[in-house]
Design a protein around this motif. Structure first.
Motif, PDB file in Angstrom:
ATOM      1  N   VAL A 146      33.406  50.405  53.165  1.00 36.64           N
ATOM      2  CA  VAL A 146      33.764  48.999  53.329  1.00 36.64           C
ATOM      3  C   VAL A 146      34.809  48.891  54.430  1.00 36.64           C
ATOM      4  N   TRP A 147      34.563  48.016  55.379  1.00 37.28           N
ATOM      5  CA  TRP A 147      35.496  47.822  56.499  1.00 37.28           C
ATOM      6  C   TRP A 147      36.299  46.549  56.311  1.00 37.28           C
ATOM      7  N   PHE A 148      37.345  46.408  57.115  1.00 36.32           N
ATOM      8  CA  PHE A 148      38.175  45.200  57.054  1.00 36.32           C
ATOM      9  C   PHE A 148      37.305  43.993  57.385  1.00 36.32           C
ATOM     10  N   GLY A 149      37.470  42.954  56.589  1.00 37.88           N
ATOM     11  CA  GLY A 149      36.643  41.763  56.764  1.00 37.88           C
ATOM     12  C   GLY A 149      35.410  41.791  55.874  1.00 37.88           C
ATOM     13  N   GLU A 150      35.166  42.899  55.168  1.00 41.04           N
ATOM     14  CA  GLU A 150      34.003  42.992  54.269  1.00 41.04           C
ATOM     15  C   GLU A 150      34.482  42.964  52.807  1.00 41.04           C
ATOM     16  N   ILE A 151      33.543  42.604  51.935  1.00 37.82           N
ATOM     17  CA  ILE A 151      33.910  42.463  50.516  1.00 37.82           C
ATOM     18  C   ILE A 151      33.722  43.798  49.803  1.00 37.82           C
ATOM     19  N   PRO A 152      34.763  44.281  49.093  1.00 35.13           N
ATOM     20  CA  PRO A 152      34.624  45.549  48.367  1.00 35.13           C
ATOM     21  C   PRO A 152      33.508  45.499  47.322  1.00 35.13           C
ATOM     22  N   HIS A 153      33.030  46.661  46.948  1.00 35.63           N
ATOM     23  CA  HIS A 153      31.961  46.765  45.944  1.00 35.63           C
ATOM     24  C   HIS A 153      32.507  46.529  44.532  1.00 35.63           C
ATOM     25  N   GLY A 154      31.642  45.986  43.687  1.00 30.06           N
ATOM     26  CA  GLY A 154      31.905  45.960  42.243  1.00 30.06           C
ATOM     27  C   GLY A 154      32.997  45.025  41.777  1.00 30.06           C
ATOM     28  N   MET A 155      33.339  44.002  42.566  1.00 31.55           N
ATOM     29  CA  MET A 155      34.496  43.169  42.208  1.00 31.55           C
ATOM     30  C   MET A 155      34.352  42.469  40.833  1.00 31.55           C
ATOM     31  N   GLU A 156      33.128  42.035  40.510  1.00 27.44           N
ATOM     32  CA  GLU A 156      32.977  41.349  39.213  1.00 27.44           C
ATOM     33  C   GLU A 156      33.247  42.302  38.056  1.00 27.44           C
ATOM     34  N   ARG A 157      32.683  43.506  38.188  1.00 26.80           N
ATOM     35  CA  ARG A 157      32.873  44.507  37.130  1.00 26.80           C
ATOM     36  C   ARG A 157      34.349  44.912  37.044  1.00 26.80           C
ATOM     37  N   ILE A 158      34.994  45.041  38.201  1.00 30.60           N
ATOM     38  CA  ILE A 158      36.409  45.446  38.221  1.00 30.60           C
ATOM     39  C   ILE A 158      37.270  44.369  37.562  1.00 30.60           C
ATOM     40  N   GLU A 159      37.040  43.123  37.923  1.00 30.69           N
ATOM     41  CA  GLU A 159      37.854  42.045  37.359  1.00 30.69           C
ATOM     42  C   GLU A 159      37.673  41.948  35.850  1.00 30.69           C
ATOM     43  N   ALA A 160      36.442  42.111  35.382  1.00 33.88           N
ATOM     44  CA  ALA A 160      36.200  42.069  33.929  1.00 33.88           C
ATOM     45  C   ALA A 160      36.924  43.231  33.252  1.00 33.88           C
ATOM     46  N   ALA A 161      36.904  44.411  33.873  1.00 37.87           N
ATOM     47  CA  ALA A 161      37.570  45.580  33.285  1.00 37.87           C
ATOM     48  C   ALA A 161      39.086  45.379  33.257  1.00 37.87           C
ATOM     49  N   LEU A 162      39.640  44.783  34.310  1.00 41.54           N
ATOM     50  CA  LEU A 162      41.095  44.563  34.364  1.00 41.54           C
ATOM     51  C   LEU A 162      41.536  43.588  33.278  1.00 41.54           C
ATOM     52  N   VAL A 163      40.738  42.567  33.070  1.00 39.29           N
ATOM     53  CA  VAL A 163      41.081  41.548  32.084  1.00 39.29           C
ATOM     54  C   VAL A 163      40.980  42.109  30.662  1.00 39.29           C
ATOM     55  N   GLY A 164      40.105  43.122  30.477  1.00 43.15           N
ATOM     56  CA  GLY A 164      39.937  43.700  29.145  1.00 43.15           C
ATOM     57  C   GLY A 164      40.769  44.955  28.921  1.00 43.15           C
ATOM     58  N   ALA A 165      41.582  45.345  29.899  1.00 37.54           N
ATOM     59  CA  ALA A 165      42.297  46.623  29.801  1.00 37.54           C
ATOM     60  C   ALA A 165      43.569  46.522  28.974  1.00 37.54           C
ATOM     61  N   GLY A 166      43.859  47.585  28.200  1.00 35.43           N
ATOM     62  CA  GLY A 166      45.134  47.670  27.496  1.00 35.43           C
ATOM     63  C   GLY A 166      46.168  48.364  28.370  1.00 35.43           C
ATOM     64  N   LEU A 167      45.683  49.177  29.303  1.00 37.86           N
ATOM     65  CA  LEU A 167      46.568  49.950  30.180  1.00 37.86           C
ATOM     66  C   LEU A 167      45.962  49.981  31.577  1.00 37.86           C
ATOM     67  N   PHE A 168      46.800  49.707  32.566  1.00 32.86           N
ATOM     68  CA  PHE A 168      46.357  49.787  33.969  1.00 32.86           C
ATOM     69  C   PHE A 168      47.325  50.705  34.705  1.00 32.86           C
ATOM     70  N   ALA A 169      46.766  51.649  35.482  1.00 29.85           N
ATOM     71  CA  ALA A 169      47.617  52.541  36.277  1.00 29.85           C
ATOM     72  C   ALA A 169      47.135  52.538  37.721  1.00 29.85           C
ATOM     73  N   ALA A 170      48.081  52.609  38.648  1.00 27.68           N
ATOM     74  CA  ALA A 170      47.734  52.746  40.072  1.00 27.68           C
ATOM     75  C   ALA A 170      48.359  54.042  40.555  1.00 27.68           C
TER      76      ALA A 170
END
Ligand code: OAD
Length: 229
Positions: A146-170
């Motif tokens: 994915v290059w700058f100006g393009e949309i990353p892959h899997g955003m819907e799945r990622i957002e759903a996972a973030l909203v359902g997560a008990g723990l998030f780590a970066a």
């Protein structure tokens, strides 16, 4: 079962010998990102873009997972929680370590993409502007990153996972590239505990409940051991 979402960046692969982007001497100091990481750069000079990613593909193929990748694979294998790794990295070191639930939001060096028709296939070790797409036959093949100006892959799945997560780590990410830079805020607003593991505080540090400073190869295994204790 608790849900854990782990965002990883170039810092987790640094100790496997793969360079980061924004640290001193990083890739974006050596190659202008407008030339090698934008659709416009590719159209201007596809040979240069292929040269850049061919070199990174060769380097990544020779790299081995380090203790941080291995610890995350142990966390998933222990099955005490549902683990999703969302990686910005285009290497395959999480998979090489044994992680199974991995989402490559910025694509993968190991895959090729037709810039003309969108067909995807396994990339050869070295790609060239002369390669024809196996789908449409056009010679517009590019790395599936994915290059700058393009949309990353899997955003819907990622957002759903973030909203359902008990723990998030970066782990090992500078928090300077969106949308990944906003994941801590999103997870936090939905009720997750948030932890940052990095050599130094990132641009997004203020969004985390907890900060663990150090090399990924040291802090990640220690954190995983605590979770599994
Ligand atoms: P960066 O290069 O921006 O940041 C690397 C981060 O890793 C920094 O915060 C460092 O402090 C940290 N770091 C370095 N060595 C480390 C170590 N041994 N242990 C732990 N942390 C360490 O890389 P990313 O945040 O991954 O996108 O960059 C995000 C995106 O920007 C990339 O996916 C790429 C780039 O432009 C695209 O190409 C679309």
């Amino acid at each position: 079962m608790e849900k854990i979402v782990i965002l990883t960046g170039a810092g987790i692969s640094a100790e496997s010998g793969l360079g980061t982007f924004r640290d001193a001497g990083g890739l974006w100091q050596r190659y202008p990102l407008e030339d090698v990481a934008t659709p416009e750069g590719f159209v201007r000079n596809p040979a240069l873009v292929h040269e850049f990613y061919n070199a990174r593909r060769a380097q990544a193929a020779a790299a081995r997972p380090n203790p941080a990748h291995l610890a995350l694979a142990r966390l998933e294998a222990a099955r005490r929680a549902e683990v999703l790794i969302v990686t910005q990295n285009v290497d395959a070191l999480h998979e090489a370590a044994g992680s199974r639930n991995v989402l490559h939001m910025h694509g993968q060096l190991a895959r090729a993409l037709c810039h003309a028709c969108g067909w995807r296939w396994e990339a050869p070790a070295a790609m060239s502007p002369r390669d024809a797409c196996p789908g449409c036959g056009e010679a517009m093949t590019r790395p599936d990153v994915v290059w700058f100006g393009e949309i990353p892959h899997g955003m819907e799945r990622i957002e759903a996972a973030l909203v359902g997560a008990g723990l998030f780590a970066a782990i090992g990410t500078s928090g300077q590239v969106w949308p990944a830079a906003g994941f801590a805020q999103l997870a936090s607003a939905a009720g997750a505990h948030t932890v940052e593991l990095n050599l130094e505080p990132s641009a997004a540090s203020a969004d985390f409940d907890e900060f663990r400073q150090g090399r990924a190869s040291e802090v990640v295994p220690a954190w995983v051991a605590e979770l599994l204790d």
